[in-house]
Every structure is written in C-alpha cells, then in structure tokens.
Design an enzyme around this catalytic site. Structure first.
Site, PDB file in Angstrom:
ATOM      1  N   GLU A 170       0.828  -1.128  -0.013  1.00  0.00           N
ATOM      2  CA  GLU A 170       0.050   0.220   0.068  1.00  0.00           C
ATOM      3  C   GLU A 170       0.790   1.332   0.129  1.00  0.00           C
ATOM      4  O   GLU A 170       0.500   2.274  -0.683  1.00  0.00           O
ATOM      5  CB  GLU A 170      -0.843   0.066   0.946  1.00  0.00           C
ATOM      6  CG  GLU A 170      -2.030  -1.148   1.171  1.00  0.00           C
ATOM      7  CD  GLU A 170      -1.681  -2.264   1.324  1.00  0.00           C
ATOM      8  OE1 GLU A 170      -0.535  -2.569   1.956  1.00  0.00           O
ATOM      9  OE2 GLU A 170      -2.376  -3.464   1.289  1.00  0.00           O
ATOM     10  N   HIS A 181     -10.409  -4.895  10.057  1.00  0.00           N
ATOM     11  CA  HIS A 181     -10.936  -4.687   8.938  1.00  0.00           C
ATOM     12  C   HIS A 181     -12.344  -3.943   9.222  1.00  0.00           C
ATOM     13  O   HIS A 181     -13.354  -4.295   8.511  1.00  0.00           O
ATOM     14  CB  HIS A 181     -11.385  -6.156   8.016  1.00  0.00           C
ATOM     15  CG  HIS A 181     -10.149  -6.789   7.590  1.00  0.00           C
ATOM     16  ND1 HIS A 181      -9.012  -7.345   8.436  1.00  0.00           N
ATOM     17  CD2 HIS A 181      -9.846  -7.271   6.120  1.00  0.00           C
ATOM     18  CE1 HIS A 181      -8.313  -7.963   7.738  1.00  0.00           C
ATOM     19  NE2 HIS A 181      -8.597  -7.847   6.225  1.00  0.00           N
TER      20      HIS A 181
HETATM   21  C1  TPP Z   1      -1.929  -4.660   4.564  1.00  0.00           C
HETATM   22  C2  TPP Z   1      -2.917  -5.322   3.880  1.00  0.00           C
HETATM   23  N1  TPP Z   1      -3.205  -5.303   2.419  1.00  0.00           N
HETATM   24  C3  TPP Z   1      -4.185  -6.082   1.864  1.00  0.00           C
HETATM   25  C4  TPP Z   1      -4.655  -6.968   2.887  1.00  0.00           C
HETATM   26  C5  TPP Z   1      -6.108  -7.699   2.153  1.00  0.00           C
HETATM   27  N2  TPP Z   1      -5.809  -9.207   1.911  1.00  0.00           N
HETATM   28  C6  TPP Z   1      -5.881  -9.886   2.857  1.00  0.00           C
HETATM   29  S1  TPP Z   1      -5.207 -11.547   2.654  1.00  0.00           S
HETATM   30  C7  TPP Z   1      -4.654 -10.863   1.179  1.00  0.00           C
HETATM   31  C8  TPP Z   1      -3.682 -11.880   0.276  1.00  0.00           C
HETATM   32  C9  TPP Z   1      -2.713 -12.368   1.102  1.00  0.00           C
HETATM   33  O1  TPP Z   1      -1.818 -13.060   0.401  1.00  0.00           O
HETATM   34  P1  TPP Z   1      -0.548 -14.105   1.095  1.00  0.00           P
HETATM   35  O2  TPP Z   1       0.136 -13.092   1.946  1.00  0.00           O
HETATM   36  O3  TPP Z   1       0.073 -14.915  -0.072  1.00  0.00           O
HETATM   37  O4  TPP Z   1      -1.336 -14.877   2.039  1.00  0.00           O
HETATM   38  P2  TPP Z   1      -2.555 -16.270   1.721  1.00  0.00           P
HETATM   39  O5  TPP Z   1      -3.822 -15.526   1.542  1.00  0.00           O
HETATM   40  O6  TPP Z   1      -2.244 -16.814   0.539  1.00  0.00           O
HETATM   41  O7  TPP Z   1      -2.443 -17.055   2.978  1.00  0.00           O
HETATM   42  C10 TPP Z   1      -4.949  -9.744   0.920  1.00  0.00           C
HETATM   43  C11 TPP Z   1      -4.411  -8.727  -0.320  1.00  0.00           C
HETATM   44  C12 TPP Z   1      -4.576  -6.948   3.922  1.00  0.00           C
HETATM   45  N3  TPP Z   1      -5.259  -7.897   5.026  1.00  0.00           N
HETATM   46  N4  TPP Z   1      -3.569  -6.209   4.711  1.00  0.00           N
END
Ligand code: TPP
Ligand code: MG
Lengths: 338, 319
Positions: A62, A130
């Site tokens: 972000e 959230h």
């Molecule tokens: C700082 C932030 N940006 C965006 C999100 C929204 N978000 C939640 S999970 C996710 C994907 C995360 O991917 P990864 O780190 O690969 O974990 P996975 O979901 O594959 O376990 C996103 C973009 C968030 N929770 N926190």
C-alpha cells in the site's frame, strides 16, 4: 434512468472517466486479475478487458502503490487508487499525508496532485483490523479533500468530480452500502441504490445534502449514519418531532453553509458517527458549529458515536458499537423533551 | 529420519484435525449459523503442523488472517477455537477477536495479525526480547507469499538479520496473494532468495511434506537457539479452497489445481505412514473417527456457549 447500487455506479463513473480522459487509470490490489474479483468489492470488475494496461494490479504494497499514484499524478496522470479495506490506509498514509497533501504547498504552488484514493470503511463482522472508520484520521490534513458517499447517485457524481479535481481526494465508501442483495449482501446491509440519469453529471465535493426537511432538530450523519439518521427521523416523525436530516458528505472541507442554515432553523443538533467518540469527525463538526452558530443553538450539540474501543468481532458487541436509528432517535428525543 | 510411531501418528492426527475442522467451519458458514468471514487453510495443513512440531511449549508463533491451522497446530483446543468463531465469551479471545485473530498467549500464539506482513516486525521484536533476556525461546512467524512485497517484511527481516534474532520466518508460498499469482508481482519468484540479500540463511522446502517441514523447522530452531538466527523457510504449498468465504477461484488454472490436489499433504503422509510397516489403515481410520467426534462435540457446545454481554464492550481496552 436506471436503478443502480454503489458498486455499479462507481464502475460506470470509472468507465466514463477513463473513456473521456486517457490520463485516468486505476491502481490497486486484485482489481484487474482475469477470473478475479474486480477489487475487494467488485467495483472494477470487467474493466481490465475494456482498458488494457490501465487497470494496474499491484503487489500487496500500500505504501508503495500510493507513492506510485502520487508520483504519476505529479507528472499529469490521474490515478484512481484503492485500498481493499480502509484500515490499510495506515500503511498508505505516509505517501498520502507527507507527500500528496503537502506537495503543492511545499512547492509554493508549483505542483498539482490530481489523484483519488478510494477506501471502504465500516464494521462488518470482520474483527478489529477490517472495520475501522478511517475518516477521522484524514479530515484534519490540510491539502487533502475528504468525501464520503452514502448512495449510488452521489457515488457516481462525486467520483467523477474527484477524478477531475486537481487535488488529492480521499473517497470513503461503506461496506454495508455496496449492495443489499446478491453476492455483495452482508448481514446489516442497507439499500443505497439510486435512480441514475443517462449521461454525464458530477456532484460537487464541498456540498452537504439535505435528505429530509424538518424544523425541530438537525440530524447530521454520513455513510451508514446518513441512512440511520433518516430512519431515526422517520421514527421521530411518528412522535410529532420534525427532524431535518443532512448527509454531511463533504468531510473536508465541511459545507457550513448548508449545515448553518439548518442550525439557524432548528437550533438543535445531533451528530451521528460510526467510530469512537473521542477525536472523531463529529468533534470537529460540533466545535465548528458552536463557533459559527452558537447563538442559534437552543441546546448544546449532542454526539451519538461508538464507544472508545477497537471494533469488536462478536455480533452482539459489534451491533452495539455501531450507532443505530434507535440511539439517534433517543438522543434527539432527549434534546427536545429533556 | 527414523521417527517414533506415536510422534508420526500425532502429526497425522493434527493434519486431519485441521482439515476436518476447516471443512466443518466451511459448512457452518454456508449453513448460516457462524458469523463473520473466514480464510481457510485446507491443503496447507503440513506447514502449520510441521513447524509447530519443531517448537516447544514456551516458543511462540505469530499468524495471519488464515490462522485456524496454526492455532490448532500450536495446541489451541477445538473448543476455544469454535467458541471464538461463534463469538462466544468462552472463545480464545472472549469473542472479541474472531476468525482472523485467533490466538492464545498461554499456548504460545499471538492473536492472528490480519494486516498483511504486520506480524513480521512484531515477531522480530518478540525475538529481540528473547535475546535480551537470554530465554532461549524462538518465535516462528507465519506469513504468505503476498507479504513479501510489503515494506514491513523488508524492514523486519533486515533488523532480525543484523541482530541475529531467534526468529524463523515461515513463508507459506501458496502461489497466490488473494487472486494475484506470484509471477505477476515478483520478478524473482523464489522467496527464499530474499534471505541471502539480507545476509542470512533461507531455504525452500516442500510444504506439503510434513516431515520435510518438520526437519527444516527443527534445524532452523536449533540455529536460532544457538544465536545463528534468523532463518527464512519458504514452504511451497497450495490452498484447496477459496481465499475467503465467497471465492470461487476462477483465477486458478484447472491443470494447476489438479496437479496440486494430487500432492495433498494428508494423502501423501498417509501413504508414507502405511509404508512403515507398523501402522495399519485401521489406525488412521480410528484417528479420523476420534477427530470427527471431537469436532462434533465442539460444535454442539459452541452453539450453546454464552456470549459476551454489553458490559464487555468496554473492557480489555487498556491494561
Ligand atoms: C496490508 C494489507 N493489505 C491487503 C490486505 C487484504 N488481503 C488479505 S489477505 C490478502 C492476500 C494475502 O496473500 P498471502 O500473503 O500470500 O497469504 P495467503 O492469503 O495466500 O495465505 C490480501 C491482499 C490485508 N489484509 N492487509
Ligand atoms: Mg499466498
């Protein structure tokens, strides 16, 4: 005319602005992935096919992509960035507050930063990280415009105005207002659809909207609280209390002209805000009203806001956290009947 | 490695517990009785189980929004988890945390941190405390491939590296951050390479092989305790379910899904166990039946568990 929800209205606004002006583009996480979601709340669904290369999917970064938007805006592009949840604005805020909001001033007026940052807010069963109402952290930042939309008509018109504005605009949306039916329906979702006219229109970024006229008390709210205030006014109407409801909508700057006219008329003000009472947007609004229109007030301004706690997960506590129509009506009743 | 029969059956039990727990939770959401949202870990069970098996009771883990598996692997009970997901006051966070924030400090798990990468500097900070107080404890910090793009990852791992902190950075690389495939957001998709650029050891491991994960984590924990931390473990895995509640995963190629589903960590481990000679299929079936019963009882209890009262809204804010 067609009936639309906020998500569709925003999508149309983006489509029309991108068609009109090739310098407009979107940047954010999961906004254009084929087979994906069109952002966390479907606003950009289908746009990557329509505008190849202009719906830019980013890594989860972000601070980084906000800085990218600021830099591109300084060079004459008009980015529409978005965070999936408003809570992540804390990560983006260095670029927003230290760069976007200050570039013009620091450069002695040489630089413009025509960017938009969209952010969904509101407590919706997802727990403390959230859920936050983020408006409060940004309304006191000089150089930044802040708006909050409560219906589809405004969502479309204000997003178009924000894209055309030469300043950074922070654009708040509420998760319970995207749609109350179908895939986006969430428990507690409210109908925020509007009749959307054909053709281009904008809604100014610095004007509040009177949603209901009344003489006894002024109810001020934005986002979900604009709806809850209207519902409260309905209840009060049945009791012979004639409430005026104003959707504040422009959170920075406030439209004191519209608000002041109402205060002069009713002499009583209830401000409803989702988010902790201490340090909220309503604190500034109450102080601003007292300073400007104090002599018209029959009673001190009253605030109905959340408790000074993080947003709780469990529904019983979350529902208590979020001010509802009953609490707003009770405050207005007390103001009038003592 | 010649592993003890009870030990490997214990690993198997945890794998099955997590899978069955997640499947039941999914059902409860679809049924409409469970509130909130969920991020589940079907298909990734071996990362949580392998890492936590290498830790002691006084060691800690940090987790993310996708924390059910980590929690069960670290020793949280089915009951305190289900109660939390239902919002009951008997839940591991008294109903205030919910699915994205499950944890229990007494059992060595910080409430899940749902801000992507938010747990990384924090885990380094916990490790700094262990080092300053010479406690010999280790923290394993779980995060996804998506977290590697955040500034918090780079700032956190660099400080852990320059101060030799006892933290195992566990990247569960399931190829996707939400709907975004890693090749779209990383020029070098090998996450473990990041460690070298900060001057510490990184390793890529088959995250669907619970024994491989256990061995890598055991080695990493020993290095951390010897003052040779941190370590970055990249565990290759795949989620068998949506990113969150309503995700149909249309962004994943069918062939890719099928390839990974055929590498399921539980099926593979079962085959391995049956090949040992001292474990029969009936042993595995008995474990599954016991797990199902535990979850079934847990659901019955959780549905009747007491919820907080309005007075609880304002407690627990300040110490
Ligand atoms: C700082 C932030 N940006 C965006 C999100 C929204 N978000 C939640 S999970 C996710 C994907 C995360 O991917 P990864 O780190 O690969 O974990 P996975 O979901 O594959 O376990 C996103 C973009 C968030 N929770 N926190
Ligand atoms: Mg991932």
């Amino acid at each position: 005319m067609k009936r639309q929800g906020i998500a569709e209205a925003l999508r149309d606004a983006i489509t029309e602005e991108m068609t009109r002006d090739p310098s407009v583009f979107c940047i954010g996480e999961d906004i254009g992935v084929p087979g994906g979601w069109g952002g966390a709340f479907t606003v950009t669904l289908g746009l990557s096919e329509k505008f190849p290369g202009r719906i830019i999917d980013t890594p989860i970064a972000e601070l980084g992509f906000t800085g990218i938007a600021v830099g591109a805006a300084m060079m004459g592009m008009r980015p529409i960035a978005d965070v999936q949840y408003g809570d992540f604005l804390f990560l983006a805020s260095d670029q927003l507050i230290n760069n976007a909001a200050k570039m013009r001033y620091m450069s002695g007026g040489a630089i413009t930063v025509p960017m938009v940052m969209r952010a969904p807010v509101g407590a919706t069963g997802r727990g403390s990280q959230h859920a936050q109402s983020m408006e409060r952290y940004f309304t006191g930042v000089p150089g930044l415009k802040v708006v909050a939309v409560s219906n589809a008509y405004d969502a479309k018109g204000m997003l178009k105005a924000a894209v055309r504005d030469d300043n950074p605009v922070l654009f708040f949306e509420h998760k319970l207002l995207y749609g109350s039916k179908g895939a986006r329906a969430e428990p507690g979702a409210v109908d925020a659809t509007s009749e959307i006219p054909e053709g281009d229109y904008t809604v100014p970024l610095d004007k509040a909207a009177v949603r209901r006229e009344g003489n006894d008390v002024t109810l001020l709210g934005w986002l979900l609280m604009a709806h809850n205030s209207l519902a409260a006014a309905g209840t009060l109407g049945g009791e012979g209390i004639d409430a005026e409801v104003i959707d504040v909508r422009s959170l920075s700057p406030f439209d004191y002209e519209t608000i002041g006219a109402s205060v002069r008329k009713t002499g009583r003000v209830v401000i409803a805000e989702e988010g902790p009472k201490t340090g909220g947007v309503s604190a500034e609004l109450a102080a601003g009203i007292a300073e400007r229109f104090g002599k018209f007030l029959k009673e001190p301004v009253v605030r109905v806001a959340s408790a000074d706690v993080p947003v709780p997960f469990t529904p019983i506590l979350e529902n208590d956290y979020r001010p509802d129509a009953a609490k707003i009506a009770a405050a207005a009743r007390k103001l009038i009947k003592g | 490695m010649n592993l003890d029969r009870d030990f490997v059956l214990g690993l198997y039990r945890k794998l099955v517990l997590i899978r069955e727990f997640e499947e039941r939770v999914k059902f409860l959401f679809l049924e409409g009785t469970m509130p909130g949202t969920i991020h589940q870990c079907q298909g990734q069970e071996a990362t949580a189980v392998g890492v936590c098996a290498a830790l002691g009771a006084s060691d800690y883990i940090t987790s993310t929004f996708r924390g059910h598996g980590h929690a069960l692997a670290k020793g949280l009970s089915v009951q305190e988890m289900l109660d939390e997901l239902f919002g009951a006051s008997t839940g591991c966070c008294k109903g205030k945390g919910g699915s994205m924030h499950v944890g229990n400090m007494a059992k060595g798990m910080v409430p899940g941190i749902a801000i992507v990468a938010g747990g990384i500097p924090l885990a380094a900070g916990m490790a700094l405390a262990f080092k300053m107080r010479k406690t010999g404890q280790v923290v394993a910090c779980f995060f996804g491939d998506g977290a590697v793009a955040e500034g918090a990852f780079h700032e956190g791992v660099n400080m852990a590296a320059i101060w030799d902190l006892p933290v195992i950075f566990v990247c569960e690389n399931n190829l996707y951050g939400a709907s975004t495939r890693i090749d779209k957001v990383m020029k070098n998709p090998k996450v473990s390479d990041r460690a070298a650029s900060y001057g510490f050891r990184g390793e890529t491991v088959d995250g669907n092989d619970v024994i491989a994960v256990y061995e890598a984590a055991t080695k990493a924990a020993a290095e951390c305790r010897a003052g040779k931390g941190p370590v970055l473990l990249e565990l290759l895995t795949y989620r068998r379910t949506g990113h969150s509640r309503r995700d149909a995963c249309h962004y994943q190629a069918k062939t890719e899904k099928e390839a990974w589903f055929s590498r399921d960590p539980i099926d593979r481990f079962a085959t391995q166990l049956l090949g040992r000679g001292d474990i029969a299929i009936a042993d595995l079936e008995a474990i599954k039946a016991a797990v199902e019963k535990e979850i079934e009882d847990g659901v019955v209890n959780a549905k009747q568990a007491p919820h907080p009262t309005l007075a609880d809204l304002t407690t627990d804010v300040l110490a």
